[in-house]
Design a protein around this motif. Sequence first.
Motif, mmCIF file in Angstrom:
data_model
loop_
_atom_site.group_PDB
_atom_site.id
_atom_site.type_symbol
_atom_site.label_atom_id
_atom_site.label_comp_id
_atom_site.label_asym_id
_atom_site.label_seq_id
_atom_site.Cartn_x
_atom_site.Cartn_y
_atom_site.Cartn_z
ATOM 1 N N ALA A 85 -6.432 -1.399 3.147
ATOM 2 C CA ALA A 85 -6.317 0.662 2.866
ATOM 3 C C ALA A 85 -6.846 0.921 3.941
ATOM 4 C CB ALA A 85 -6.411 0.792 1.348
ATOM 5 N N SER A 86 -8.815 0.237 3.983
ATOM 6 C CA SER A 86 -9.197 1.240 5.071
ATOM 7 C C SER A 86 -8.595 1.049 6.477
ATOM 8 C CB SER A 86 -10.460 0.574 5.034
ATOM 9 O OG SER A 86 -11.687 1.313 6.319
ATOM 10 N N SER A 139 -1.369 8.854 4.822
ATOM 11 C CA SER A 139 -1.255 8.246 5.906
ATOM 12 C C SER A 139 -0.561 9.517 7.216
ATOM 13 C CB SER A 139 -0.321 6.717 6.536
ATOM 14 O OG SER A 139 -1.114 5.664 4.602
ATOM 15 N N LEU A 163 -5.066 2.677 6.750
ATOM 16 C CA LEU A 163 -5.576 4.264 7.216
ATOM 17 C C LEU A 163 -5.698 4.818 8.208
ATOM 18 C CD1 LEU A 163 -4.882 6.839 5.714
ATOM 19 C CD2 LEU A 163 -7.648 7.231 4.366
ATOM 20 N N LEU A 188 1.047 -1.075 0.417
ATOM 21 C CA LEU A 188 0.244 0.108 -0.039
ATOM 22 C C LEU A 188 1.181 1.474 -0.129
ATOM 23 C CD1 LEU A 188 -2.955 -1.068 2.852
ATOM 24 C CD2 LEU A 188 -3.367 -0.178 -0.492
ATOM 25 N N ASN A 243 1.089 8.966 -2.389
ATOM 26 C CA ASN A 243 -0.694 9.895 -2.468
ATOM 27 C C ASN A 243 -0.314 8.553 -0.847
ATOM 28 O OD1 ASN A 243 0.290 10.646 -3.797
ATOM 29 N ND2 ASN A 243 -1.780 10.784 -5.377
ATOM 30 N N PHE A 244 -0.622 7.804 -0.579
ATOM 31 C CA PHE A 244 -1.289 7.563 0.072
ATOM 32 C C PHE A 244 -0.315 6.855 1.346
ATOM 33 C CE2 PHE A 244 -1.829 3.141 2.763
ATOM 34 C CZ PHE A 244 -2.929 3.187 3.176
ATOM 35 N N ALA A 259 -5.961 9.512 -0.746
ATOM 36 C CA ALA A 259 -5.191 8.084 0.263
ATOM 37 C C ALA A 259 -5.523 7.270 -0.768
ATOM 38 C CB ALA A 259 -5.181 7.781 1.316
ATOM 39 N N MET A 260 -7.012 6.806 -1.250
ATOM 40 C CA MET A 260 -7.936 6.481 -1.535
ATOM 41 C C MET A 260 -8.068 5.552 -3.045
ATOM 42 S SD MET A 260 -7.902 4.652 0.800
ATOM 43 C CE MET A 260 -9.338 3.647 0.324
ATOM 44 N N ASP A 299 2.252 3.265 -3.043
ATOM 45 C CA ASP A 299 2.207 4.728 -3.866
ATOM 46 C C ASP A 299 2.289 5.521 -2.742
ATOM 47 O OD1 ASP A 299 -0.053 6.281 -5.038
ATOM 48 O OD2 ASP A 299 -1.699 5.948 -3.720
ATOM 49 N N VAL A 313 -6.243 2.845 -4.582
ATOM 50 C CA VAL A 313 -6.636 1.555 -3.835
ATOM 51 C C VAL A 313 -7.480 1.012 -5.031
ATOM 52 C CG1 VAL A 313 -7.254 0.379 -1.994
ATOM 53 C CG2 VAL A 313 -5.787 2.587 -2.335
#
Length: 536
Positions: free
Chosen positions: A393-394, A269, A397, A259, A264-265, A381-382, A262, A385
């Motif tokens: 991911a949820s 976070s 995060l 995860l 941006n994720f 963030a998503m 990426d 995904v």
Amino acid sequence: MTKWRGNPWAVLLTLSLGFFLTLLDLTAVNVAIPSMIDTLHASLDEVLWVINIYILALAALLITSGRLGDVRGPRTMFIGGVALFTVASVLCGLSQDPAQLIAARALQGLGAAALVPQTMTIIMATFPAERRGTALGVWGAVAGVATISGPTLGGLLVSTVGWRWIFFVNVPIGAIVLAMAVALVPDVRHGARRRLDVLGVVLAAATLVCLTFALTEGQRYDWNAGIWALLGGAVLLLVVFLVHQRSRQHGEPLLPFVLFHDRNFAVMSFVSATVQVGMLGLFLPVMIYLQSVLGFSALKAGLVMAPAMVVSAVLSPVAGRMADRFGGKYVLMSGLTLFAGGMAGLAWATDVGRAWWEFQPALLVTGVGIGCVFGPMVTVAMYNVKPEMAGAASGVLNTIRQIGTVIGSAAVGAVLQNRLAASLQDEAAKQATDLPESVRGQFVAAFDNAAKGGLEVGAGQYGTAFQPPPGTPTSLTQHIQQTAASVFEHGVVHAMRPTLAVPIVVIAVGAVSCLLVRRRRVDSPRKAQEEVGASG
């Protein structure tokens, strides 16, 4: 309601209400701190545990419950979480001492942990790619509105029916969410069965427990070797956890490192953690100051925050749409900068004898900043995904965000207790010169020892249990009480500024980190679908 079953917007409403419920209590409890200290005869560090144990249970089990959602189904986990949260809320309201309340709050945190990750998973499965950003923006905006509306609603309840009703009010809302979930939310599963990483769960929970206990109880134990050993243990456990997770990356890790490939994720976070440090840094010391120093009722203290709440609520969906259209990078940077700037203005305005309106310019700026943060943060963030990774991911995060809440609550509480203990000692020594020499030493010593027994900062308290010797004339007793009140008021004010500096700096770092976000512009649903397909 059968015809509405599976309707994306009806599902989003149900999920958002459940999510709202778990976040509302987080900040509503802050406004009740002075009342809980008074009625439960609790110290500040005990009440900090009322806050922290909820966050700790939530943070430690979010990823685990995300995995359980993959196994049992997110709908089942969501319904079970809402039910447990509702029952635990009743137990919180019935608690008769700090220990009972802390235990009930832990159970409440378990319920929140069960339901929160399922909300994003179901949203990702229910909404098509071209509308997913808007839906996640609404979901993120709910977080902002819940966080900032907590003090106002909490203040209303504490002032009118008592602090227990900040928990009892969850019962009818929880019942409504349960009914809606059963009737409206579909059973969405990706079919993949996963095993739980039990060792990972234990290591993550142990890390957070060591860190939170050390930061929360450090002042009480005078930051002795045991406290520092716990902090060192938290670092060591974190390293072991990360090494363990690395060894499981080709299997079923609790923390999927993929995860974070990426950018941006990964950046969001980190930003989500800084935002939570800022939120706790805002509400925890300010609510104590408004009630214990300025003498505001819980309702008035909550209403002081109301204009900022309205501004944030109005701007959140607008900011989410702007992030969808233009990219969230600069929206986020602007929001975080305003957030930090507003808190800096609030720190500058803090003093003895202030009126409520003197805080409004700073709070309104803060509200604008918060309104520009939550929606764009989740959307960015998503963005890349995949739906089958939404549960993981949820969980990740939300876990990182709640770790930020744990660290923010514990760190801000630790700084507040440390600075309050020091400032009370300084003020007591300074103002004791106006007292007769026969009581001066005892007066100063009482404030010196206040931190060791747990600082009491409830409404109408002075941070010390000092009592004049028997036979002291009434006029002198009144003078001693007035001096103690003055020591306490000025001590809290002097402690507020360095305490607020912590979240201000953290939020500023979050704003700068947004420079690393890869900006995207989505011009049409077709382009959005093409980009999502390309990212897969």
